[in-house]
Design a protein around this motif. Structure first.
Motif, PDB file in Angstrom:
ATOM      1  N   ALA A 174       0.819  -1.234   0.000  1.00 40.17           N
ATOM      2  CA  ALA A 174       0.000   0.000   0.000  1.00 40.17           C
ATOM      3  C   ALA A 174       0.843   1.271   0.000  1.00 40.17           C
ATOM      4  CB  ALA A 174      -0.935  -0.008   1.204  1.00 40.17           C
ATOM      5  N   VAL A 175       2.074   1.183   0.490  1.00 37.18           N
ATOM      6  CA  VAL A 175       2.909   2.397   0.552  1.00 37.18           C
ATOM      7  C   VAL A 175       3.906   2.487  -0.607  1.00 37.18           C
ATOM      8  CG1 VAL A 175       2.693   2.666   3.054  1.00 37.18           C
ATOM      9  CG2 VAL A 175       4.550   1.263   2.136  1.00 37.18           C
ATOM     10  N   GLN A 176       3.890   1.511  -1.489  1.00 32.08           N
ATOM     11  CA  GLN A 176       4.788   1.580  -2.650  1.00 32.08           C
ATOM     12  C   GLN A 176       4.244   2.593  -3.658  1.00 32.08           C
ATOM     13  OE1 GLN A 176       7.720  -0.210  -2.495  1.00 32.08           O
ATOM     14  NE2 GLN A 176       6.829  -0.667  -0.490  1.00 32.08           N
ATOM     15  N   PRO A 177       5.118   3.358  -4.261  1.00 26.55           N
ATOM     16  CA  PRO A 177       4.643   4.263  -5.302  1.00 26.55           C
ATOM     17  C   PRO A 177       4.168   3.446  -6.503  1.00 26.55           C
ATOM     18  CG  PRO A 177       7.034   4.398  -5.074  1.00 26.55           C
ATOM     19  CD  PRO A 177       6.572   3.471  -4.015  1.00 26.55           C
ATOM     20  N   ALA A 178       2.981   3.746  -6.997  1.00 27.49           N
ATOM     21  CA  ALA A 178       2.430   2.964  -8.115  1.00 27.49           C
ATOM     22  C   ALA A 178       1.674   3.906  -9.050  1.00 27.49           C
ATOM     23  CB  ALA A 178       1.522   1.865  -7.586  1.00 27.49           C
ATOM     24  N   PRO A 179       2.356   4.387 -10.079  1.00 27.08           N
ATOM     25  CA  PRO A 179       1.703   5.348 -10.983  1.00 27.08           C
ATOM     26  C   PRO A 179       0.483   4.783 -11.695  1.00 27.08           C
ATOM     27  CG  PRO A 179       4.074   5.147 -11.448  1.00 27.08           C
ATOM     28  CD  PRO A 179       3.749   4.104 -10.457  1.00 27.08           C
ATOM     29  N   LEU A 180       0.423   3.458 -11.827  1.00 25.32           N
ATOM     30  CA  LEU A 180      -0.716   2.856 -12.529  1.00 25.32           C
ATOM     31  C   LEU A 180      -1.902   2.585 -11.601  1.00 25.32           C
ATOM     32  CD1 LEU A 180       1.124   0.292 -14.858  1.00 25.32           C
ATOM     33  CD2 LEU A 180       0.135   2.487 -15.486  1.00 25.32           C
TER      34      LEU A 180
ATOM     35  N   ALA B 256      -5.247 -12.740 -13.393  1.00 24.44           N
ATOM     36  CA  ALA B 256      -5.150 -11.370 -13.916  1.00 24.44           C
ATOM     37  C   ALA B 256      -4.856 -10.381 -12.796  1.00 24.44           C
ATOM     38  CB  ALA B 256      -6.452 -11.002 -14.631  1.00 24.44           C
ATOM     39  N   GLY B 257      -5.488 -10.584 -11.650  1.00 27.95           N
ATOM     40  CA  GLY B 257      -5.287  -9.684 -10.521  1.00 27.95           C
ATOM     41  C   GLY B 257      -3.853  -9.685 -10.028  1.00 27.95           C
ATOM     42  N   PHE B 258      -3.305 -10.885  -9.820  1.00 24.66           N
ATOM     43  CA  PHE B 258      -1.917 -10.961  -9.343  1.00 24.66           C
ATOM     44  C   PHE B 258      -0.936 -10.449 -10.403  1.00 24.66           C
ATOM     45  CE2 PHE B 258      -3.092 -14.120  -5.895  1.00 24.66           C
ATOM     46  CZ  PHE B 258      -2.758 -13.263  -4.866  1.00 24.66           C
ATOM     47  N   ALA B 259      -1.239 -10.752 -11.680  1.00 25.72           N
ATOM     48  CA  ALA B 259      -0.358 -10.273 -12.759  1.00 25.72           C
ATOM     49  C   ALA B 259      -0.348  -8.745 -12.780  1.00 25.72           C
ATOM     50  CB  ALA B 259      -0.837 -10.824 -14.107  1.00 25.72           C
ATOM     51  N   ALA B 260      -1.516  -8.149 -12.636  1.00 23.51           N
ATOM     52  CA  ALA B 260      -1.613  -6.683 -12.625  1.00 23.51           C
ATOM     53  C   ALA B 260      -0.867  -6.102 -11.426  1.00 23.51           C
ATOM     54  CB  ALA B 260      -3.076  -6.260 -12.601  1.00 23.51           C
ATOM     55  N   LEU B 261      -0.989  -6.764 -10.285  1.00 24.55           N
ATOM     56  CA  LEU B 261      -0.318  -6.281  -9.079  1.00 24.55           C
ATOM     57  C   LEU B 261       1.196  -6.244  -9.293  1.00 24.55           C
ATOM     58  CD1 LEU B 261      -0.597  -5.504  -6.046  1.00 24.55           C
ATOM     59  CD2 LEU B 261      -0.331  -7.928  -5.522  1.00 24.55           C
ATOM     60  N   VAL B 262       1.725  -7.328  -9.841  1.00 23.15           N
ATOM     61  CA  VAL B 262       3.173  -7.390 -10.099  1.00 23.15           C
ATOM     62  C   VAL B 262       3.559  -6.308 -11.106  1.00 23.15           C
ATOM     63  CG1 VAL B 262       5.010  -8.829 -11.092  1.00 23.15           C
ATOM     64  CG2 VAL B 262       3.347  -9.833  -9.525  1.00 23.15           C
ATOM     65  N   LEU B 263       2.759  -6.184 -12.163  1.00 21.14           N
ATOM     66  CA  LEU B 263       3.050  -5.193 -13.201  1.00 21.14           C
ATOM     67  C   LEU B 263       3.037  -3.774 -12.616  1.00 21.14           C
ATOM     68  CD1 LEU B 263       3.350  -4.624 -16.328  1.00 21.14           C
ATOM     69  CD2 LEU B 263       0.873  -4.247 -16.305  1.00 21.14           C
ATOM     70  N   PHE B 264       2.041  -3.483 -11.797  1.00 19.73           N
ATOM     71  CA  PHE B 264       1.911  -2.140 -11.221  1.00 19.73           C
ATOM     72  C   PHE B 264       3.105  -1.826 -10.321  1.00 19.73           C
ATOM     73  CE2 PHE B 264      -2.904  -1.096 -11.513  1.00 19.73           C
ATOM     74  CZ  PHE B 264      -2.921  -1.527 -12.836  1.00 19.73           C
ATOM     75  N   LEU B 265       3.568  -2.843  -9.587  1.00 21.12           N
ATOM     76  CA  LEU B 265       4.698  -2.613  -8.678  1.00 21.12           C
ATOM     77  C   LEU B 265       6.005  -2.495  -9.469  1.00 21.12           C
ATOM     78  CD1 LEU B 265       3.736  -5.057  -5.776  1.00 21.12           C
ATOM     79  CD2 LEU B 265       3.747  -2.562  -5.676  1.00 21.12           C
ATOM     80  N   LEU B 266       6.175  -3.345 -10.498  1.00 24.45           N
ATOM     81  CA  LEU B 266       7.397  -3.313 -11.301  1.00 24.45           C
ATOM     82  C   LEU B 266       7.479  -2.057 -12.153  1.00 24.45           C
ATOM     83  CD1 LEU B 266       7.776  -7.024 -12.504  1.00 24.45           C
ATOM     84  CD2 LEU B 266       9.051  -5.833 -10.716  1.00 24.45           C
ATOM     85  N   ARG B 267       6.347  -1.550 -12.558  1.00 23.67           N
ATOM     86  CA  ARG B 267       6.292  -0.380 -13.442  1.00 23.67           C
ATOM     87  C   ARG B 267       7.059   0.790 -12.820  1.00 23.67           C
ATOM     88  NH1 ARG B 267       6.458   2.750 -16.866  1.00 23.67           N
ATOM     89  NH2 ARG B 267       4.871   3.602 -18.243  1.00 23.67           N
ATOM     90  N   HIS B 268       6.956   0.864 -11.505  1.00 22.48           N
ATOM     91  CA  HIS B 268       7.648   1.958 -10.824  1.00 22.48           C
ATOM     92  C   HIS B 268       9.135   1.631 -10.631  1.00 22.48           C
ATOM     93  CE1 HIS B 268       8.309   5.423  -8.309  1.00 22.48           C
ATOM     94  NE2 HIS B 268       8.900   4.641  -7.427  1.00 22.48           N
ATOM     95  N   ALA B 269       9.391   0.369 -10.249  1.00 15.74           N
ATOM     96  CA  ALA B 269      10.765  -0.035 -10.004  1.00 15.74           C
ATOM     97  C   ALA B 269      11.599   0.078 -11.283  1.00 15.74           C
ATOM     98  CB  ALA B 269      10.797  -1.464  -9.486  1.00 15.74           C
TER      99      ALA B 269
END
Lengths: 230, 269
Positions: A174-180, B256-269
């Protein structure tokens, strides 16, 4: 943290018992149990949103007798609690993007555990067939109590393990930055809406006349959406 | 359940007067009905649950609890049985009366076997594909129009359990009243026509509730954002209907939910 996990474990045990063993009042349905989980963590509103999303998916999984289906009673309160715990420290969309799939995964594991428990119950019953054939009231009552106790322990264990995993994970996510993150809710809502609408068709399409009732309902729903979205 | 059951002598002819069921016995049976599936298993399904629920009535047999008639009847009632849990109350009431009337054991066993199919299929259509989705879609509709958490939860529980509890108690009463003739009660309009009307109401509610729930879930962004989400959901629903029987939507959503979660987190990293 440990008190939260214990209380959520107790809640999951009671709600898991409701699925099949006692009293089948549907307090285990996601819309109820996730809301309760969220309320326990101090945010019933986020729990409700999580519960609604899981409820949309639950329409596809009806609890027909011997079939294997996801067990919502021990999973949904943890998902609701996780969503609320995440919302308390960070963003709601990312919390839900973790909590909803996590709830689905836990429900699937719960369904598997119910099959194992039914096999355990069958072994217990098989060993006591002679006593049942003699009309032993003690055996009849004993099997009922043992079955309910095993179910309570099963759902409690699932809830405790799920809470131990979910709460720290969601607080980190929840605290990670997530632009999407702004896309999370539309994605979850589209998935839930698709599954619920598809499930409604599967459940009702074979009954005569339902098509027109569906079209009428859709007209009312769409009209209200247009009215309320302005 | 292969062991033989002790013989029991019929105490009355089928035309005997209706035995009475004390209120305390009726209450005990009613409460036990809620736990009928506590020992559900792949060996005798809810057979043990039927025995558990009928047991308070069997104490009224000659010889009382533990007597020969009691043990023989309990042995009969704890054998394999399969039915919808709520509609099992029809069987419990009818079997309790048959035992107290002293119907022949073979007749009770035949009757018990014959009840399984109808009570299962009617119950599934009436409850799992009728009452439950209707109450759920009604609660989603309330959510969609902005109801609070308390209202959504209470409305769902009150609507569902009004039907649930009434069905269990009505089934027990009908089973007890009709005895071995309970099959006629299964032709009651509620059980015959109920599933059809529940399906129609369910379709209407689903049509209204899903768009409204989706609208409130996307909350903000106006009509365009809601419209795109709804169009995506409609496309997804059509795909699921096309692949009906081969794909489970909730499993796809999990991935799809878990894939999106990983994608959303990686997108920033």
């Amino acid at each position: 943290m440990s008190v939260d996990v214990l209380v959520l474990g107790l809640l999951g045990a009671i709600l898991g018992l409701d699925v099949v063993s006692f009293p089948q009042a549907q307090i285990s349905r996601p819309i109820v149990s996730a809301t309760l989980g969220g309320a326990f963590m101090g945010n019933a509103g986020v729990g409700l949103v999580c519960g609604v999303l899981l409820e949309l998916f639950a329409h596809e999984t009806l609890p027909f007798g011997a079939s294997r289906y996801p067990e919502w009673g021990s999973s949904s309160p943890i998902a609701g609690a996780a969503a609320a715990a995440g919302a308390a420290v960070g963003g709601v969309p990312m919390s839900l993007l973790f909590a909803v799939p996590f709830g689905l995964l836990t429900a699937s594991i719960g369904g598997w555990s119910m099959v194992q428990m039914r096999q355990l119950n069958a072994r217990m019953a098989r060993k006591r067939l002679d006593a049942l054939a003699r009309g032993s009231a003690r055996t009849v009552a004993g099997l009922q109590v043992a079955g309910a106790t095993a179910d309570l322990a099963r759902s409690g264990a699932i809830a405790v393990i799920a809470a131990l995993v979910a709460l720290p994970t969601v607080r980190w996510i929840a605290v990670q930055p997530a632009p999407l993150a702004p896309y999370a809710m539309p994605m979850l809502a589209a998935l839930g809406g698709a599954v619920a609408a598809g499930a409604a068709w599967k459940m009702f399409h074979s009954t005569s006349g339902t098509r027109w009732f569906g079209i009428a309902g859709l007209a009312v729903g769409t009209g209200l959406v247009m009215l309320l979205s302005r | 359940m292969t062991a033989s059951t002790p013989p029991v002598t019929p105490r009355a002819s089928p035309a005997a007067a209706m035995p009475s069921l004390p209120a305390s016995t009726r209450l005990a049976i009613s409460l036990r009905l809620f736990a009928i599936q506590a020992s559900w298993n792949y060996e005798i399904l809810i057979g043990n649950g039927i025995g558990f629920c009928v047991e308070p009535a069997l104490r009224l047999l000659p010889g009382g609890k533990g007597g020969e008639a009691y043990r023989a009847a309990l042995a009969r009632q704890s054998q394999y049985f399969n039915a919808h849990p709520y509609l099992s109350s029809f069987a419990v009431g009818a079997l309790a009366r048959a035992e107290l009337e002293g119907q022949p054991a073979a007749r009770i066993e035949r009757f018990r076997t014959a009840l399984c199919g109808p009570l299962g299929s009617v119950g599934d259509r009436l409850v799992w594909v009728g009452l439950l989705p209707i109450c759920s879609f009604a609660a989603l509709l309330l959510f969609g129009v902005g109801a609070s958490a308390v209202v959504c939860v209470l409305a769902f529980l009150l609507m569902y359990n009004a039907g649930h509890v009434a069905l269990r108690l009505w089934g027990l009463q009908m089973g007890w009243e009709k005895g071995l003739g309970v099959a006629t009660a299964l032709g009651h309009p509620i059980l015959r026509e109920g599933p059809v009307w529940l399906a129609r109401a369910g379709t209407f509610l689903a049509g209204a509730a899903v768009p409204l729930a989706v609208m409130r879930l996307v909350d903000g962004g106006g009509l365009a954002r809601t419209g795109v989400t709804l169009a995506t959901a409609a496309l997804g629903a059509n795909t699921l209907v096309l692949f009906h029987g081969r794909v489970e939507g909730w499993r796809l959503a999990l991935l799809a939910g878990f894939a999106a979660l990983v994608l959303f987190l990686l997108r920033h990293a």
